[in-house]
Each structure stands twice: as C-alpha cells, then as structure tokens.
Design a protein around this motif. Structure first.
Motif, short mmCIF file in Angstrom:
data_model
loop_
_atom_site.label_atom_id
_atom_site.label_comp_id
_atom_site.label_asym_id
_atom_site.label_seq_id
_atom_site.Cartn_x
_atom_site.Cartn_y
_atom_site.Cartn_z
N ALA A 300 2.48 45.52 -48.69
CA ALA A 300 3.04 44.81 -47.46
C ALA A 300 4.39 45.38 -47.00
O ALA A 300 4.62 45.73 -45.79
N ARG A 301 5.27 45.51 -47.94
CA ARG A 301 6.46 45.90 -47.47
C ARG A 301 6.51 47.62 -46.95
O ARG A 301 7.19 47.75 -45.94
N ALA A 302 5.75 48.34 -47.32
CA ALA A 302 5.42 49.79 -47.01
C ALA A 302 4.85 49.69 -45.62
O ALA A 302 5.18 50.69 -44.76
N ALA A 303 3.82 48.87 -45.19
CA ALA A 303 3.27 48.83 -44.10
C ALA A 303 4.26 48.14 -43.03
O ALA A 303 4.36 48.65 -41.87
N HIS A 304 5.15 47.39 -43.30
CA HIS A 304 6.05 46.59 -42.44
C HIS A 304 7.19 47.48 -42.12
O HIS A 304 7.59 47.76 -40.90
N ALA A 305 7.42 48.43 -43.11
CA ALA A 305 8.15 49.67 -42.94
C ALA A 305 7.89 50.43 -41.70
O ALA A 305 8.62 51.05 -40.54
N LEU A 306 6.62 50.85 -42.04
CA LEU A 306 6.00 51.82 -41.00
C LEU A 306 5.77 51.11 -39.42
O LEU A 306 6.28 51.75 -38.57
N ARG A 307 5.60 49.72 -39.38
CA ARG A 307 5.56 49.11 -38.10
C ARG A 307 6.91 48.97 -37.57
O ARG A 307 7.02 49.11 -36.44
N VAL A 308 8.01 48.73 -38.26
CA VAL A 308 9.39 48.63 -37.67
C VAL A 308 9.75 49.99 -37.10
O VAL A 308 10.25 50.07 -36.19
N ALA A 309 9.35 51.32 -37.71
CA ALA A 309 9.31 52.52 -37.35
C ALA A 309 8.93 52.91 -35.85
O ALA A 309 9.30 53.39 -35.00
N GLY A 310 7.46 52.14 -35.97
CA GLY A 310 6.77 52.30 -34.60
C GLY A 310 7.44 51.51 -33.39
O GLY A 310 7.42 51.72 -32.30
N LEU A 311 8.09 50.50 -34.00
CA LEU A 311 8.82 49.62 -32.78
C LEU A 311 10.02 50.53 -32.32
O LEU A 311 10.27 50.54 -31.01
N ARG A 312 10.56 51.26 -33.02
CA ARG A 312 11.53 52.11 -32.85
C ARG A 312 11.16 52.95 -31.70
O ARG A 312 11.88 53.28 -30.74
N ALA A 313 9.99 53.64 -32.04
CA ALA A 313 9.44 54.53 -31.02
C ALA A 313 9.16 53.83 -29.68
O ALA A 313 9.47 54.42 -28.74
N LEU A 314 8.58 52.61 -29.60
CA LEU A 314 8.04 52.00 -28.43
C LEU A 314 9.27 51.74 -27.89
O LEU A 314 9.38 51.81 -26.47
N LEU A 315 10.54 51.38 -28.42
CA LEU A 315 11.74 51.00 -27.64
C LEU A 315 12.48 52.31 -26.95
O LEU A 315 13.29 52.05 -26.23
N ALA A 316 11.98 53.58 -27.54
CA ALA A 316 12.63 54.57 -27.03
C ALA A 316 12.01 55.14 -25.95
O ALA A 316 12.35 55.90 -25.38
N LEU A 317 10.43 54.71 -25.51
CA LEU A 317 9.72 55.44 -24.73
C LEU A 317 10.43 54.99 -23.25
O LEU A 317 10.77 53.84 -22.78
N PRO A 318 10.57 55.93 -22.38
CA PRO A 318 10.88 55.80 -21.02
C PRO A 318 9.86 54.78 -20.25
O PRO A 318 8.67 54.75 -20.62
N PRO A 319 10.17 53.96 -19.43
CA PRO A 319 9.20 52.80 -18.87
C PRO A 319 8.09 53.33 -18.18
O PRO A 319 7.04 52.93 -18.61
N ALA A 320 8.18 54.48 -17.48
CA ALA A 320 6.83 55.00 -16.82
C ALA A 320 6.14 55.47 -17.89
O ALA A 320 4.87 55.57 -17.28
N GLU A 321 6.33 55.76 -19.22
CA GLU A 321 5.42 56.49 -20.07
C GLU A 321 4.60 55.37 -20.90
O GLU A 321 3.79 55.63 -21.69
N LEU A 322 5.16 54.03 -20.59
CA LEU A 322 4.34 53.24 -21.51
C LEU A 322 2.83 52.94 -21.32
O LEU A 322 2.06 52.93 -22.11
N PRO A 323 2.32 53.06 -19.76
CA PRO A 323 1.03 52.91 -19.65
C PRO A 323 0.35 54.28 -20.27
O PRO A 323 -0.72 54.11 -21.02
N VAL A 324 1.09 55.31 -20.44
CA VAL A 324 0.27 56.53 -21.09
C VAL A 324 0.37 56.26 -22.57
O VAL A 324 -0.87 56.86 -23.01
N PHE A 325 1.20 55.76 -23.12
CA PHE A 325 1.32 55.51 -24.60
C PHE A 325 0.03 54.66 -24.82
O PHE A 325 -0.64 55.08 -25.95
N PHE A 326 -0.17 53.60 -24.07
CA PHE A 326 -1.19 52.78 -24.51
C PHE A 326 -2.55 53.15 -24.18
O PHE A 326 -3.37 52.90 -24.93
N ASP A 327 -2.58 53.96 -23.35
CA ASP A 327 -3.69 54.89 -23.23
C ASP A 327 -4.35 55.63 -24.29
O ASP A 327 -5.33 55.32 -24.82
#
Length: 390
Positions: A300-327
C-alpha cells in the motif's frame, strides 16, 4: 478494555466502526459531531462494491460512463452513485460507545479528548481525514442538483461548444446524460486559464448532479469561479436554474495522508491523489482493518508513493494539455485503468499503468511528466499556461 477506538465518523471511520461491531468487538467512536448528516455525493465503481454493504445504498447505476478529453471515451466499467443518506444509515453503530468530543492527541493505543478524557484500547485508529494547508494541493467543485425535466432537456440539448473555439458536440453524442469527466471547453474560461471539468451523474428519482470540478490545484480554483463556469455550461445546455436547487460545495486536500496500521481513510492514504476518491477504498478495506493489523501495508505504501508521484505530474501539466493527457489515460486498456484507479495495494499494476500512460502521451509532454514524477525541478521557461500548476 475497549478493543478499538475509531476517531472520526465520516464515511471511512463509520464504515470501520460498523465492521468492527459486526465482528463483536468492543468499539468506542470519537467525533465532535457524531450525528451530523453527510451531504456530499459519493460514487464507486461497481466492482468495488463490498458484498456486506446493503444494495439499497445504490441510488443509480451507469453501465458505461462517458469521459471526454478532446474525444469521447466510453468506459468499460459500471459506475454506481450512492444514496448518501442511506449509506450513512446503513453503517449502524449499535453497541458502540459514542463520545461527542474533539480528539487532541491520538496514538496507537490511547486518545485524549479536548476535555482531558483519556481513552485506551488495543488499537486506536485515526480516521479524521486530512487537514487543509497552503502546501497541499486541493480538489474543489461546485455543483447543483437539477430536477428531472430540466435535466432531461439538458441531455437532449447536448453540450454545445463554448467561446474559445471549441466545436459543438455532434448529435450522436448529445445524449450523454452521464459524464464521468468532461474536459471540453464550454464553461466560459479563457484558453490560458486553469482547466476544470464537468461531472454529471444521476442521483435517482429523476434528479441529476451537474458539478464543475477542479481536479487538483495549489491553489485550486475558487468556488465562486467554478459556480460561474457551471452556470455558463448549464445555460449552453438550455438549463435554467430556479435558484432553489440543492448546492454541493467541495473543497478538500488531495495530499497529506500516509498509509499506516493506525490510520484509515484519507488519513491513511486511501484518498486517490489523482481523483479525490476514498470512500470505495475505505469500504473495501474496512473488514481487513477490523480483523487486525492491515495486510500488504508495504505494498500500500509503495502504490501510494507512485500515485503521489503521478499527482506531481498532473500538477505540472499546462492547462491546455490536460484534455490530451486524459485522452491518453482513457485510451489505456481497461485493466490498466482499473489498476491505477483502484489498485490501492497493487504497486506493480499502478507502475504498469503509469509506464503505459507515459508512452501514450505526446512526446512533447514526456520531459515535463518525467521530471515532475521524479520530483525534479523543471524550467519555468517551459510554457505552463497557469500559475496554479507550479
């Protein structure tokens, strides 16, 4: 001696206390307002519904919810919207000692209340959630509940494009009455402003929740701005509000929880930092925690750490690229989507989903995503489009 003390009576804490009582444990619960009614909307995936939960708590089922980035995606996974009142009532606390006080100090085997009362137990579980902080990214949302005929009219009207150059939705897609996530323009925001998406789900009885959501931001988009965007969308759909609709306001941190043997729910890292969902994970783990020390804590700790890293990536995306990311995300195989969204103790599956997503996004985003995921600083000369993303 009390077997277990549960601190916090939101959905997570109440579910844990309920399952402990079902096992015949001696349970005490501590919350400053133990009888406060819940008002938020909760939803889970159909394959996450625990067998012990009363099926009557399901208010609506959506066989194939729809998501939009720049194109339409049908998700191959049933989505359930819960009746919040029935959920709360079904998690009975008969037999528990209910203490209407605020906890000021919590440890693994003792709890001290604001009045100075000390409770001791074999286990003390902190299920109070996560406190807000300017350092923590938050999710915000503003929603209204629209009654039957108006909601149906809006679904028939479709989702016309907004100012900013978006094309109108085609008639083929105009009947999407449920939208898990809709990143299309249509809320009146400018092209360089922080992005928000539309969430539309049935609540049962002909009612529909329309909610404008900021997935994560530091700081997040304010509720006033989200309200303005939602009203813009509804007007474009031909939905006129009477002014007396039920309103839902959402604001909570998506960072701060840590998996541990004495923390449960959002406090224990159950909240998914990329979606804000935690109720399904808590319901699913309640029996495990009720039986004793949680299994697979390292995973659980390992999966949580990966998801926290994923959140950092999400916060770093330019707004215009969010729809492309979720595509890219919603184009992944359903098994990988499930692993990332629901694999709380599956770090291998979460890592596989992240690896596949990294490969699927356009090459121009990979450097930024890689740097943010690894926690490396990235150049501010790279276009972001939004100060909230850095």
């Amino acid at each position: 001696m009390t077997d277990i003390v549960v601190c916090g009576l939101g959905p997570s804490g109440r579910a844990l206390a309920h399952r402990c009582l079902a096992r015949g444990l001696r349970v005490a619960v501590v919350d400053p307002a133990p009888h406060r009614r819940w008002t938020a909307t909760y939803a889970i995936w159909g394959d996450e519904l625990p067998g012990w939960l009363d099926p009557a708590v399901v208010a609506a089922r959506v066989a194939r919810p729809v998501a939009w980035g720049t194109v339409r995606h049908e998700l191959d996974r049933e989505y359930l919207v819960l009746d919040t009142g029935r959920l709360q009532d079904s998690l009975t606390l008969d037999g528990a000692e209910v203490i209407a006080e605020r906890a000021v100090r919590v440890s693994g085997r003792s709890l001290t209340t604001a009045s100075g009362r000390v409770l001791r137990a074999d286990r003390v579980i902190d299920a109070r959630g996560v406190g807000r902080s300017p350092r923590r990214a938050e999710q915000t949302a503003y929603g209204v509940v629209v009654a039957g005929s108006h909601a149906a009219d809006g679904a028939r009207a479709g989702h016309p494009g907004a100012a900013g150059g978006a094309a109108a939705a085609s008639p083929r897609h105009g009947d999407d009455a449920t939208l898990f996530m809709d990143w299309r323009a249509g809320n009146g925001a400018g092209p360089g402003e922080p992005r928000s998406f539309l969430y539309v789900v049935p609540l049962g009885g002909g009612a529909t929740l329309y909610e404008e959501t900021c997935l994560a931001g530091r700081p997040a988009i304010g509720l006033g701005e989200l309200r303005r965007r939602l009203e813009h969308r509804l007007a474009a759909r031909g939905i006129t509000l009477a002014g007396d609709e039920t309103v839902e306001r959402v604001r909570f941190p998506v960072q701060g929880g840590r998996p541990g043997a004495h923390r449960f729910g959002a406090a224990g890292g159950f909240l998914h930092p990329a979606t804000g969902y935690s109720v399904a994970a808590s319901l699913g783990a309640a029996d495990e925690f009720a039986e004793g020390a949680p299994a697979r804590l390292g995973r659980a700790r390992a999966a949580h750490a990966l998801r926290v890293a994923g959140l950092r990536a999400l916060l770093a995306l330019p707004p215009a690229e969010l729809p492309v990311f979720f595509d890219a995300f919603f184009s992944l195989p359903s098994t990988l989507q499930r692993a990332y969204l629901s694999g709380r103790t599956d770090p291998v599956g979460v890592a596989a989903a992240m690896r596949a997503l990294f490969t699927a996004v356009p090459p121009g985003l990979r450097t930024r995503i890689a740097a943010a995921t690894c926690g490396f600083p990235f150049s501010r000369r790279m276009p972001t489009g939004s100060s909230i993303m850095e």
